[in-house]
Scaffold this motif. Structure first.
Motif, PDB file in Angstrom:
ATOM      1  N   GLU A 220      37.601  75.941  13.180  1.00 27.01           N
ATOM      2  CA  GLU A 220      36.395  76.618  13.644  1.00 27.01           C
ATOM      3  C   GLU A 220      35.567  77.010  12.425  1.00 27.01           C
ATOM      4  O   GLU A 220      36.074  77.668  11.511  1.00 27.01           O
ATOM      5  CB  GLU A 220      36.737  77.871  14.457  1.00 27.01           C
ATOM      6  CG  GLU A 220      37.405  77.583  15.786  1.00 27.01           C
ATOM      7  CD  GLU A 220      37.638  78.853  16.597  1.00 27.01           C
ATOM      8  OE1 GLU A 220      36.908  79.841  16.381  1.00 27.01           O
ATOM      9  OE2 GLU A 220      38.561  78.871  17.429  1.00 27.01           O
ATOM     10  N   ASN A 221      34.294  76.588  12.438  1.00 26.64           N
ATOM     11  CA  ASN A 221      33.390  76.875  11.317  1.00 26.64           C
ATOM     12  C   ASN A 221      34.019  76.480   9.981  1.00 26.64           C
ATOM     13  O   ASN A 221      33.940  77.223   8.987  1.00 26.64           O
ATOM     14  CB  ASN A 221      32.994  78.357  11.301  1.00 26.64           C
ATOM     15  CG  ASN A 221      32.198  78.750  12.528  1.00 26.64           C
ATOM     16  OD1 ASN A 221      31.324  78.021  12.993  1.00 26.64           O
ATOM     17  ND2 ASN A 221      32.516  79.920  13.090  1.00 26.64           N
ATOM     18  N   ASP A 222      34.674  75.310   9.992  1.00 28.41           N
ATOM     19  CA  ASP A 222      35.305  74.705   8.820  1.00 28.41           C
ATOM     20  C   ASP A 222      36.525  75.475   8.323  1.00 28.41           C
ATOM     21  O   ASP A 222      37.035  75.215   7.230  1.00 28.41           O
ATOM     22  CB  ASP A 222      34.305  74.557   7.656  1.00 28.41           C
ATOM     23  CG  ASP A 222      33.172  73.609   8.000  1.00 28.41           C
ATOM     24  OD1 ASP A 222      33.405  72.677   8.795  1.00 28.41           O
ATOM     25  OD2 ASP A 222      32.040  73.810   7.495  1.00 28.41           O
ATOM     26  N   ILE A 223      37.052  76.410   9.117  1.00 30.35           N
ATOM     27  CA  ILE A 223      38.232  77.180   8.747  1.00 30.35           C
ATOM     28  C   ILE A 223      39.386  76.783   9.663  1.00 30.35           C
ATOM     29  O   ILE A 223      39.231  76.721  10.880  1.00 30.35           O
ATOM     30  CB  ILE A 223      37.986  78.701   8.852  1.00 30.35           C
ATOM     31  CG1 ILE A 223      36.804  79.116   7.979  1.00 30.35           C
ATOM     32  CG2 ILE A 223      39.243  79.476   8.484  1.00 30.35           C
ATOM     33  CD1 ILE A 223      37.010  78.899   6.494  1.00 30.35           C
ATOM     34  N   VAL A 224      40.552  76.534   9.099  1.00 32.70           N
ATOM     35  CA  VAL A 224      41.731  76.197   9.882  1.00 32.70           C
ATOM     36  C   VAL A 224      42.194  77.449  10.629  1.00 32.70           C
ATOM     37  O   VAL A 224      42.533  78.474  10.012  1.00 32.70           O
ATOM     38  CB  VAL A 224      42.869  75.669   8.990  1.00 32.70           C
ATOM     39  CG1 VAL A 224      44.103  75.346   9.834  1.00 32.70           C
ATOM     40  CG2 VAL A 224      42.419  74.438   8.222  1.00 32.70           C
ATOM     41  N   VAL A 239      32.928  74.777  20.676  1.00 28.00           N
ATOM     42  CA  VAL A 239      31.619  74.217  20.340  1.00 28.00           C
ATOM     43  C   VAL A 239      31.368  74.304  18.835  1.00 28.00           C
ATOM     44  O   VAL A 239      30.738  73.423  18.239  1.00 28.00           O
ATOM     45  CB  VAL A 239      30.509  74.951  21.126  1.00 28.00           C
ATOM     46  CG1 VAL A 239      29.130  74.483  20.684  1.00 28.00           C
ATOM     47  CG2 VAL A 239      30.693  74.738  22.618  1.00 28.00           C
ATOM     48  N   ASN A 240      31.882  75.355  18.192  1.00 30.44           N
ATOM     49  CA  ASN A 240      31.650  75.554  16.762  1.00 30.44           C
ATOM     50  C   ASN A 240      32.768  74.983  15.889  1.00 30.44           C
ATOM     51  O   ASN A 240      32.935  75.386  14.740  1.00 30.44           O
ATOM     52  CB  ASN A 240      31.487  77.042  16.459  1.00 30.44           C
ATOM     53  CG  ASN A 240      32.757  77.829  16.765  1.00 30.44           C
ATOM     54  OD1 ASN A 240      33.611  77.374  17.526  1.00 30.44           O
ATOM     55  ND2 ASN A 240      32.886  79.013  16.165  1.00 30.44           N
ATOM     56  N   GLY A 241      33.515  74.037  16.456  1.00 33.29           N
ATOM     57  CA  GLY A 241      34.607  73.490  15.672  1.00 33.29           C
ATOM     58  C   GLY A 241      35.098  72.167  16.217  1.00 33.29           C
ATOM     59  O   GLY A 241      34.384  71.466  16.952  1.00 33.29           O
ATOM     60  N   TYR A 242      36.358  71.828  15.901  1.00 33.04           N
ATOM     61  CA  TYR A 242      36.940  70.564  16.316  1.00 33.04           C
ATOM     62  C   TYR A 242      38.449  70.643  16.165  1.00 33.04           C
ATOM     63  O   TYR A 242      38.984  71.621  15.612  1.00 33.04           O
ATOM     64  CB  TYR A 242      36.370  69.394  15.506  1.00 33.04           C
ATOM     65  CG  TYR A 242      36.432  69.576  14.003  1.00 33.04           C
ATOM     66  CD1 TYR A 242      37.549  69.178  13.275  1.00 33.04           C
ATOM     67  CD2 TYR A 242      35.351  70.144  13.321  1.00 33.04           C
ATOM     68  CE1 TYR A 242      37.594  69.335  11.903  1.00 33.04           C
ATOM     69  CE2 TYR A 242      35.384  70.311  11.951  1.00 33.04           C
ATOM     70  CZ  TYR A 242      36.511  69.908  11.235  1.00 33.04           C
ATOM     71  OH  TYR A 242      36.565  70.071   9.873  1.00 33.04           O
ATOM     72  N   ASP A 262      42.550  78.318   5.547  1.00 31.76           N
ATOM     73  CA  ASP A 262      41.911  77.473   4.532  1.00 31.76           C
ATOM     74  C   ASP A 262      40.573  76.945   5.039  1.00 31.76           C
ATOM     75  O   ASP A 262      40.384  76.671   6.229  1.00 31.76           O
ATOM     76  CB  ASP A 262      42.803  76.286   4.175  1.00 31.76           C
ATOM     77  CG  ASP A 262      43.933  76.670   3.239  1.00 31.76           C
ATOM     78  OD1 ASP A 262      43.995  77.851   2.838  1.00 31.76           O
ATOM     79  OD2 ASP A 262      44.761  75.780   2.945  1.00 31.76           O
ATOM     80  N   LYS A 263      39.662  76.748   4.100  1.00 35.26           N
ATOM     81  CA  LYS A 263      38.409  76.057   4.400  1.00 35.26           C
ATOM     82  C   LYS A 263      38.583  74.589   4.050  1.00 35.26           C
ATOM     83  O   LYS A 263      39.086  74.264   2.965  1.00 35.26           O
ATOM     84  CB  LYS A 263      37.252  76.652   3.614  1.00 35.26           C
ATOM     85  CG  LYS A 263      35.912  76.016   3.961  1.00 35.26           C
ATOM     86  CD  LYS A 263      34.757  76.700   3.245  1.00 35.26           C
ATOM     87  CE  LYS A 263      33.428  76.080   3.678  1.00 35.26           C
ATOM     88  NZ  LYS A 263      32.277  76.741   3.025  1.00 35.26           N
TER      89      LYS A 263
END
Length: 867
Positions: A220-224, A239-242, A262-263
């Motif tokens: 989410e938002n490039d954070i694990v 929606v804000n992640g993958y 982690d980012k």
């Protein structure tokens, strides 16, 4: 369509070389493209319906094909990709469902997909500028895209991507929202692959192949945020992640290099396979994947995939997309393999696309997936416009939609709907649809048109037109700037070529009701059922009534036949119906068979009892449908499981039923001569209380027959509207056998041309007017001949019309008019009927052929024998 493991690169090169030759060999020749109709869908989009003919195996075949032509320069329309339900993968639905979900005005099915997997497209997809899927790493797969400048592109896009952990370690990304598949070498990419899944993937499981256990990470938002080792993250991506899914080496990357908190960095690119090209894919308005290229530079191209994987050389339903040479038009295409349409091979589809104006084009999924949906001008709702290959609308992974982007406009036009062929005094309701400046529908509730007609042959009341005279008129509706008109013909006698009862042959019975529809055909080729209220009716032979075209027999005692004559504007037709012979089979006072109860399902309650009412025994059948599920039934079974054989060939089954007003059905189970069970309905709406005679038609069954049961049924559909408990009584189950029309007397008439002497059988007679020859046609006195052979003749002085009836034949003829009406058929004689010495004379040959006379001719003595 189910995806197969792909062939290797070397094999593919050989395959392409061979297909270029094979495609040339099987390309369609002698083709013809005919535009059968076209209609505006919305501003910038037109539906074109074609008939395409070609020669296949030395035989001409025709194919129905539809093309949605979209003007890419029109700012009021756009093409976009659709997916599943609510624009999510793994939630497949029909094209019609996707069109309605997304507000499209038209659409077709899209990319190929694995029907055994989760339901996602094989190739890439961009919807409304958002990436929903990336290309598969399979060679030869083309995509269709629209750039930010509304330029169409059909090309191969390759995928590149990688995920970089916080410690700097990177791993190649296999794609976005991909199911399990194999590369060109047959290697399962999911085995060691890392794949990314967005909120467009609606399932909580991803790429399940039954072999490779996933390890997943939620980002989410490039954070694990979460790592699920050797299992899946139990949610859909936000929606804000993958979600990253890995197996094999990719699993090791997730486990060894990603940590919660982690980012990480994820980057990917879609690049042209042709390195000389560049595309700004991040600004594509839309993109959808397909398979082989079909048309290039306005000519059939070689196939870039093995088309045997989707029956490319067999005639199937097909879907395709392409664009014009000037890049201004996009073509969305379907062709049908269904009743009356022969389908297309891919080489044939190539030729059709070229004929239709495609400069560059590619194939989409076809066969049972082919569906085209469109909204007709003025309609609010889209509908399926093609005939699907299997008769159903398959749930598919994605599709191409056409959307109106126009603002709300002012009323531009109306479209009328209603009957174009009317009869005098027939009231007909006319409806209308409305559309605005951008050809989008307007609610009719906001439009109040003024109605009118030309010619003063009828009157309007609101939107109901009632013609009072024969002729042609133009009906108009106007509202503001919108207007519409339609031509209407009010049929009279002179326009009719035939008027005939269309109920078929059957026998009538006392107490029965029989619908008598009449079909009228006109000189213009139109066909319509005559409204019963527009006809005048005559009944003879039995006692009864005709109401709204339904004959009810009150009494048929001693009658052999019922004769019904219907007239419209002086045009007559007749039907003679034999009175059937009724044999009572089951009345409990005199004759019955062993009767037991049965039920379905097991939870239903059912019983049969013999009761007495008004001094007569009858069968009481009680039912309780309060328990159980599905369709329910309570049976009165005859002779246990064996049933009772019925003698002869009965046409109808009748029974007296004491109804309980439950709205349940009453049916009988009949076993035909093929051993097939037939469920025939005595009523499908038991809305009465008390005794009523009901009838079931058996005439279409194969004899001999066996009756197994009579039963009360409560079908699943509409079950809540029927009473769950009750009882009915049954008596006088009878079978009706086909009656025979009475035979005509075997009389003989002898005449001689130019002589008044004649004989009836052996009795000498003197005629008022001798037979005579006019223009090589022998004319005879119709009244004498008809009455001598047991017919009747009626004279209408006002119309100077003669009506002749003999047996089941009726003829109307007019003096000095060569047109005769014979059993409702217009026939033209060589010589018109005439009056000679106050006697009506008619052409012998025509009358004899139509009335069933046998005519003998003595050329030496000019003698005529009629019998």
């Amino acid at each position: 369509m189910r995806l197969q493991k792909q062939v290797g690169v070397a094999a593919l090169a050989c395959l392409l070389s061979w297909q270029l030759i094979a495609g040339t060999q099987v390309a369609a020749v002698g083709t013809k493209l005919t535009l059968s109709s076209q209609e505006i869908i919305t501003s910038g989009a037109i539906m074109k319906n074609y008939i395409w003919t070609t020669t296949r195996s030395n035989k001409e075949v025709s194919v129905n094909a539809n093309v949605i032509e979209v003007d890419l320069t029109n700012p009021n329309v756009k093409i976009d990709a659709m997916a599943g339900t609510n624009n999510q993968f793994t939630k497949n639905q029909s094209v019609l469902g996707m069109v309605k979900d997304t507000g499209a005005v038209a659409g077709v099915n899209g990319d190929f997909f694995n029907t055994q997997a989760e339901g996602v497209p094989e190739g890439a997809q961009i919807t409304n500028g958002q990436v929903m899927a990336t290309p598969a790493k399979i060679s030869g797969l083309y995509s269709f895209a629209i750039t930010k400048d509304n330029q169409p592109i059909i090309d191969i896009l390759d995928f590149q991507g990688k995920v970089t952990a916080k410690d700097g370690t990177s791993f190649e990304l296999g794609g976005v929202n991909k199911t399990f598949y194999w590369d060109d070498n047959g290697t399962p990419l999911i085995a060691d692959g890392l794949f990314l899944y967005t909120s467009a993937w609606a399932m909580t499981q991803r790429a399940v192949d039954g072999t490779h256990v996933p390890t997943e990470a939620l980002i989410e938002n490039d954070i694990v945020k979460e790592i699920a080792v050797d299992t899946n993250v139990k949610k859909v991506a936000p929606v804000n992640g993958y979600i990253l899914r890995g197996s094999g080496l990719a699993r090791d990357f997730i486990v060894n290099h990603l940590k919660v908190g982690d980012k990480i960095t994820t980057k990917y690119d879609m690049i042209p396979h042709d390195i000389s090209k560049t595309y700004d894919w991040k600004n594509f308005k839309m993109l959808i994947g397909g398979s082989t290229l079909l048309v290039d530079d306005g000519k059939p191209s070689y196939f870039t995939r093995d088309i045997n994987d989707f029956s490319g050389y067999s005639p199937r339903s097909r879907t395709a997309v392409g664009y014009s040479k000037d890049l201004k038009k996009a073509y969305i295409i379907t062709s049908d393999r269904s009743s009356g349409s022969a389908g297309m091979t891919l080489p044939e589809l190539q030729q059709f696309m070229v004929d239709a104006g495609v400069w560059r084009g590619m194939v989409l999924d076809g066969g049972g997936s082919t569906q085209m949906v469109s909204r007709s001008l003025g309609d609010m709702d889209p509908k399926l416009v093609n005939q699907t290959e299997n008769g159903n609308q398959r749930a598919v992974a994605n599709g191409l939609g056409v959307y109106s982007t126009a603002p709300k406009g002012n009323l531009k036009g109306l479209i009328l709907k209603g009957q174009s062929l009317l009869f005098m005094n027939e009231s007909s309701t006319y409806q209308f649809k409305a559309y605005d400046d951008y050809y989008n529908p307007i609610s009719v509730s906001s439009v109040t048109p003024q109605w009118g007609s030309t010619g003063n042959i009828g009157v309007f009341k609101d939107n109901v037109f009632t013609p009072t005279m024969v002729g042609k008129t133009q009906i108009t509706a106007k509202s503001g700037n919108g207007s519409a008109s339609m031509d209407v013909e009010v049929v009279g006698r002179d326009q009719i070529t035939s008027m005939a009862f269309s109920s078929g042959a059957f026998s009538v019975t006392e107490g029965g009701d029989f619908r008598l529809p009449i079909t009228v055909k006109t000189r213009s080729g139109a066909t319509r059922e005559l409204p019963a209220s527009s006809a005048t009716w005559e009944l003879s032979g039995v006692k009864g009534t005709i109401t709204n075209g339904v004959l009810h027999i009150d009494s048929a005692a001693g009658a052999k036949a019922a004769q019904v004559i219907a007239k419209y504007d002086g045009y007559s037709t007749m039907v003679t119906l034999p009175v059937g012979q009724e044999k009572i089979w089951y009345d409990l006072d005199n004759y019955a068979v062993m009767t037991t109860s049965d039920k379905y399902p097991a939870e239903v309650g059912a019983s049969v009892n013999i009761v007495t009412s008004s001094g007569s025994k009858n069968l009481e059948l009680s039912y309780d449908f309060t328990k159980g599920t599905g369709t329910k039934a309570a049976y009165a079974k005859f002779n246990d499981k064996y049933g009772a054989p019925i003698e002869g060939e009965p046409q109808f089954l009748t029974a007296k039923v004491y109804g309980d007003g439950s709205f349940n059905w009453v049916r009988a189970e009949i076993i035909d001569g093929n051993g097939k069970s037939n469920l025939v309905s005595l009523t499908e709406n038991m809305n009465w209380t008390g005794w009523r005679k009901v009838t079931a038609d058996l005439s279409n069954l194969k004899y001999p027959l066996t009756i197994k049961s009579v039963y009360v049924a409560n079908p699943l559909n509409g079950q809540d509207e029927r009473a769950p408990k009750g009882k009915i009584n049954i008596d006088d189950i009878s079978f009706i056998y086909k009656g025979q029309l009475p035979a005509l007397p075997n009389n003989k008439v002898q005449l001689t041309v130019n002589k008044k002497q004649a004989t009836l059988n052996t009795q000498p007679m003197t005629l008022e007017q001798a037979p005579t020859i006019v223009k090589d046609n022998t004319l005879v006195p119709i009244r004498f001949v008809t009455e001598a052979l047991n017919g009747t003749v009626k004279w209408d002085e006002k119309e100077r019309k003669v009506t002749v009836i003999r047996g089941d034949k009726l003829i109307d003829l007019w003096i000095d008019n060569a047109d005769l009406i014979v059993n409702g058929q217009r026939v033209t004689a060589e010589v018109a009927p005439a009056i000679m010495n106050n006697v009506t004379m008619v052409p012998l040959r025509l009358i004899s052929e139509r009335l069933g006379f046998k005519v003998g001719w003595d050329p030496q003595n000019y003698g005529i024998t009629i019998e």
